[in-house]
Design an enzyme around this catalytic site. Structure first.
Site, PDB file in Angstrom:
ATOM      1  N   CYS A 288      99.517  26.546   9.153  1.00 23.67           N
ATOM      2  CA  CYS A 288     100.284  27.065  10.292  1.00 23.67           C
ATOM      3  C   CYS A 288      99.408  27.132  11.533  1.00 23.67           C
ATOM      4  O   CYS A 288      99.830  26.759  12.634  1.00 23.67           O
ATOM      5  CB  CYS A 288     100.865  28.438   9.954  1.00 23.67           C
ATOM      6  SG  CYS A 288      99.670  29.616   9.295  1.00 23.67           S
ATOM      7  N   HIS A 315      97.101  36.363  13.202  1.00 19.36           N
ATOM      8  CA  HIS A 315      97.888  35.905  12.060  1.00 19.36           C
ATOM      9  C   HIS A 315      98.622  37.079  11.436  1.00 19.36           C
ATOM     10  O   HIS A 315      98.200  38.229  11.545  1.00 19.36           O
ATOM     11  CB  HIS A 315      96.948  35.256  11.024  1.00 19.36           C
ATOM     12  CG  HIS A 315      97.625  34.314  10.090  1.00 19.36           C
ATOM     13  ND1 HIS A 315      98.470  34.723   9.086  1.00 19.36           N
ATOM     14  CD2 HIS A 315      97.565  32.961  10.003  1.00 19.36           C
ATOM     15  CE1 HIS A 315      98.906  33.676   8.421  1.00 19.36           C
ATOM     16  NE2 HIS A 315      98.371  32.588   8.965  1.00 19.36           N
TER      17      HIS A 315
END
Length: 362
Positions: A288, A315
């Site tokens: 990601c 994150h």
């Protein structure tokens, strides 16, 4: 503009949006034509969302676009013999109204603009997809694949492989798919078939296969062949481990949803997707973080050049973090996830470097 005119315009937009919604659905289900507006899909969109999406036009063209301007184009699309494709009605409407020709109407304009989409191509049989793992990424992929399950879409989710199989397991997994704490409610219907161990999501029959390792599975037993196995467990990240998927009957290729190790190609679309070759059987979609930063870095690198850099990202929690302070193999990850800024390093930097090495523009 009078207060009454504002309300009247809004009600008119609602009426038009309610009118085009079934037409958009019919185009998608019967012809495989997905109508979008400046990149945003209109298929299955709520009435209010259709109206709000039209407001994006100002950001792309500098001029407003209303539902009554796209309505005649959408109606005309329903009467055309189109091959499966994606059509941006926002760009078409902008071009039509900006260069309107009184001698040629909407149908003439569309036939000229969409000549390449009227080639009589038939819909190919979609490729079977199997999700190996049903965690955070697996459930998001399920939502996306179910949403895109209309005619003409090249992928069809056929099965999900998980460990376990205890009583109540299937209903619990279906419940996690129905309601997500971050992404909200599933858009549609989910039915559990306990007898056949399956989930039916918006009419898509998804076989749940219980297995502890890839070699325990024969996908042909479920009518699955030449499947793309999407490994979202992260257990195996090298060619040797991921080759276990390819060795299964009914499997053809494997896609890793994490940075690959060794000679596995880390692919970030928009940067280096050209490195994918027909003979490749295992590739990685990177991480990601890699997908978030690499396109930006590519744009900066193409324009100005990059010699070195340092990247910090924020994150979300991950499954292996502790909710309260406890022992952890990673010192910082042992701290409470909700109370601490967990500073750590990931494999994203190496994945970014691999993507740049194989990018089309150096």
């Amino acid at each position: 503009m009078s207060p009454e005119k504002h309300l009247l315009d809004w009600q008119t937009s609602q009426t038009i949006a309610e009118t085009v919604s079934p037409i958009l659905g019919q185009l998608y289900r019967e012809k495989g034509v997905e109508v979008i507006l400046f990149g945003k899909t209109l298929v299955n969109a709520a009435t209010i969302d259709i109206i709000k999406t039209h407001r994006l036009a100002r950001h792309y063209t500098g001029t407003p676009l209303t539902t009554d301007q796209t309505l005649p184009l959408i109606k005309a699309l329903a009467d055309m013999e189109l091959s499966p494709c994606r059509i941006d009605v926002g760009q078409l409407a902008h071009a039509f109204w900006q260069n309107r020709d009184d001698d040629h109407g909407v149908k003439d304009f569309l036939h000229t603009s969409l000549l390449g989409a009227m080639n009589g191509q038939t819909v190919d049989t979609p490729k079977d997809v199997v999700l190996y793992g049903f965690g955070r990424i697996g459930r998001l992929l399920t939502r996306l694949l179910v949403e895109k399950s209309g005619p003409g879409y090249p992928l069809r989710l056929r099965a999900i492989v998980v460990r376990g199989g205890k009583k109540g397991d299937l209903e619990k997994r279906a419940s996690l798919l129905r309601r997500d704490s971050v992404h909200g409610q599933f858009n549609g219907s989910i039915i559990v078939d306990e007898e056949r161990k399956a989930i039916i999501a918006n009419g898509n029959y998804i076989q749940i296969i219980y297995a502890n390792k890839p070699e325990d599975i024969d996908y042909t037993d479920y009518g699955i062949k030449d499947a793309l196995i999407v490994d979202n467990t992260g257990v195996w990240r090298d060619s040797e481990g991921l080759s276990q998927h390819i060795a299964c009957n009914g499997a053809a290729k494997a896609l890793l949803t994490a940075p690959g190790k060794g000679d596995i190609k880390n692919v970030v679309f928009g940067v280096n997707e050209s490195v994918i070759q027909p003979e490749d059987t295992i590739i990685s979609a990177a991480s990601c973080t890699t997908n978030a930063i690499t396109p930006v870095l590519k744009a900066v690198n193409d324009k100005y050049g990059i010699t070195s850099g340092h990247i910090e990202t924020v994150h979300s929690f991950t499954n292996d973090q502790n909710l309260i302070d406890n022992f952890h193999s990673g010192e910082r990850r042992g701290r409470s996830a909700s109370l601490n800024m967990v500073l750590t390093s990931t494999g994203a930097a190496k994945a970014v470097a691999k993507a740049f090495q194989n990018s089309r523009v150096n």
